[in-house]
Design an enzyme around this catalytic site. Structure first.
Site, short mmCIF file in Angstrom:
data_model
loop_
_atom_site.label_atom_id
_atom_site.label_comp_id
_atom_site.label_asym_id
_atom_site.label_seq_id
_atom_site.Cartn_x
_atom_site.Cartn_y
_atom_site.Cartn_z
NE ARG A 41 -2.84 0.51 3.37
CZ ARG A 41 -2.25 1.03 4.46
NH1 ARG A 41 -1.80 2.27 4.45
NH2 ARG A 41 -2.12 0.31 5.54
CE1 TYR A 92 -16.33 10.69 -15.73
CE2 TYR A 92 -16.05 10.52 -13.37
CZ TYR A 92 -16.30 9.94 -14.59
OH TYR A 92 -16.53 8.59 -14.65
CG ASP A 96 -9.92 15.24 -15.11
OD1 ASP A 96 -9.28 14.71 -16.05
OD2 ASP A 96 -10.83 14.67 -14.50
CE LYS A 123 -12.77 6.97 -18.08
NZ LYS A 123 -13.05 8.27 -17.52
C1 LIG Z 1 -13.48 8.71 -16.25
C2 LIG Z 1 -13.09 10.06 -15.77
C3 LIG Z 1 -12.81 10.30 -14.42
C4 LIG Z 1 -12.92 9.22 -13.36
O1 LIG Z 1 -12.03 8.19 -13.60
P1 LIG Z 1 -12.26 6.67 -13.08
O2 LIG Z 1 -11.02 6.00 -13.50
O3 LIG Z 1 -13.50 6.18 -13.76
O4 LIG Z 1 -12.44 6.75 -11.61
C5 LIG Z 1 -12.42 11.57 -14.05
N1 LIG Z 1 -12.34 12.57 -14.95
C6 LIG Z 1 -12.63 12.39 -16.26
C7 LIG Z 1 -12.52 13.54 -17.20
C8 LIG Z 1 -13.01 11.13 -16.72
O5 LIG Z 1 -13.29 10.96 -18.02
#
Ligand SMILES: *Cc1c(COP(=O)(O)O)cnc(C)c1O
Length: 394
Positions: free
Chosen positions: A57, A110, A180, A205
């Site tokens: 961890r 998001y 982000d 992603k």
């Molecule tokens: C998918 C996404 C998230 C969250 O990510 P997870 O891996 O699903 O927790 C945050 N910000 C954006 C822009 C996203 O597309």
């Protein structure tokens, strides 16, 4: 590796032949705990005066190799990997904020990030003001003495709205700017060099690219990343699994070739959709009529990314018919995958919003978001062309 160019760093950064076996592909270390030589060694590792992993961890070599790869691509001093993109967003905010602080955040975020700010953080005495982040003056106007964080997303879901990060940084001196950057990936933009203090990604992603692992990262200077690691990984326990770290690092090695193809196809599809009478509007930062085009052209590189959105002529029912008719394109959430994925915002991601709320945010009832994959663009166009014909013949 520091002097190597982006594509080379994506393949090699963080990787070295295993000292024990010579294995060229880094071995996956699944161990939860690591042996100490003796009491003095254990004490030195706990003090931090001797390197060691102690407990997965806290530290894991497979996770660390993935972190180093992403840090190299972002030009960051350090990177911390977490169990999901939301764990990364959560940790970046919690490591920076205290009760009584104020946040200025983009209106288009998001959905879960919006819930975190409106719900969880509000419960702990952190107040957020939401503004149109395409307007840096509106962000500046919302600042208070107690504003500690400015939270942005660019390009933003689902209309690919663009925020000028350097301009926001110039106007918000001293406040921690968190961005982000999931939609772009480091292939298309790095924002620490534009004034962001922390950049977060859902590694699920584009970094992963194959739709088979969930993870998140936060990059920034060593001290800020250390605090995010303490808060999000060591205390909150949002550690990334070593198996997922292996899958994510493997995804990143092909990031450039995937994104090069996907963004080229996205630009071509955006161009064809824009000239099509069955389509009311196309949102793609690469199109000259996108409101953020000039900023994106300066802030992004190697093209404008794999995400686009288009409004099917005929509203919600026509949008649903288009959605039902695709065969090659998958009806699914997520993005940045080698497969092309489509979402109909009004029936899925933004279904809980009222029609008025959607209209204010520029989300038309026939709006489809397309995450373009690496299939042959002519096959993708044939699928969309057929789906648009069924939409208009309903
Ligand atoms: C998918 C996404 C998230 C969250 O990510 P997870 O891996 O699903 O927790 C945050 N910000 C954006 C822009 C996203 O597309």
């Amino acid at each position: 590796m520091k002097d190597a160019r982006f594509d080379t760093r994506a393949v090699h950064a963080g990787d070295a032949p295993d000292p024990h076996t010579g294995a060229l592909d880094p071995p996956v270390v699944l161990a939860s705990a690591y042996a100490f030589d003796d009491a003095a060694d254990a004490a030195a590792q706990f003090e931090g005066t001797r390197p060691g992993h102690i407990y997965t961890r806290w530290r894991n070599p497979t996770v660390r190799a993935f972190e180093q790869k992403v840090a190299a691509l972002e030009g960051a001093e350090d990177c911390v990997a977490l169990a999901s993109g939301m764990a990364a967003v959560h940790a970046a905010l919690l490591a920076t904020l205290s009760a009584g602080d104020h946040v200025v955040a983009a209106e288009s975020l998001y959905a879960e990030t919006g819930r975190l700010l409106r719900g969880t953080l509000a419960r702990f005495g952190v107040v957020t003001t939401f503004v149109d982040a395409t307007d840096p003056a509106a962000i500046e106007a919302a600042l208070r003495d107690e504003t500690r964080v400015v939270y942005l997303e660019t390009p933003a879901n689902p209309t690919l709205a663009i925020t000028d990060v350097a301009e926001v940084a110039r106007r918000c001196g001293g406040r921690t700017i968190i961005v982000d950057s999931t939609f772009a990936t480091p292939y298309h933009q790095t924002l620490l060099d534009r004034g962001a203090h922390l950049v977060v990604h859902s590694a699920t992603k584009g970094l992963c690219g194959h739709g088979d692992a969930v993870g998140g990262v936060v990059v920034g200077d060593a001290e800020r990343v250390r605090r995010v690691r303490e808060e999000g990984v060591r205390t909150a326990g949002g550690a990334l699994s070593p198996l997922n770290a292996m899958l994510l690092a493997r995804g990143v090695r092909t990031l450039s070739v995937r994104m090069e193809r996907a963004s080229r196809s996205a630009a071509e599809l955006a161009r064809r959709l824009q000239g099509d009478p069955r389509v009311a509007r196309v949102h793609y930062p690469g199109l000259t009529d996108h409101p953020g085009h000039a900023i994106a052209a300066d802030q992004m590189r190697n093209g404008f990314g794999a995400l686009l959105a288009f409004e099917v002529e005929g509203g919600r029912a026509a949008g649903a018919r288009c959605y039902d008719a695709v065969e090659l394109v998958s009806r699914a959430v997520s993005l940045g995958d080698v497969r092309t994925l489509m979402t109909h915002a009004a029936s899925t991601t933004h279904a809980s919003w009222t029609a008025e709320q959607r209209a204010t945010a520029g989300i038309a009832d026939g709006l489809m978001r397309l995450s373009v994959g690496i299939e042959d663009v002519e096959d993708l166009w044939a699928d969309l062309d057929r789906a648009l014909s069924s939409a208009s013949s309903g």
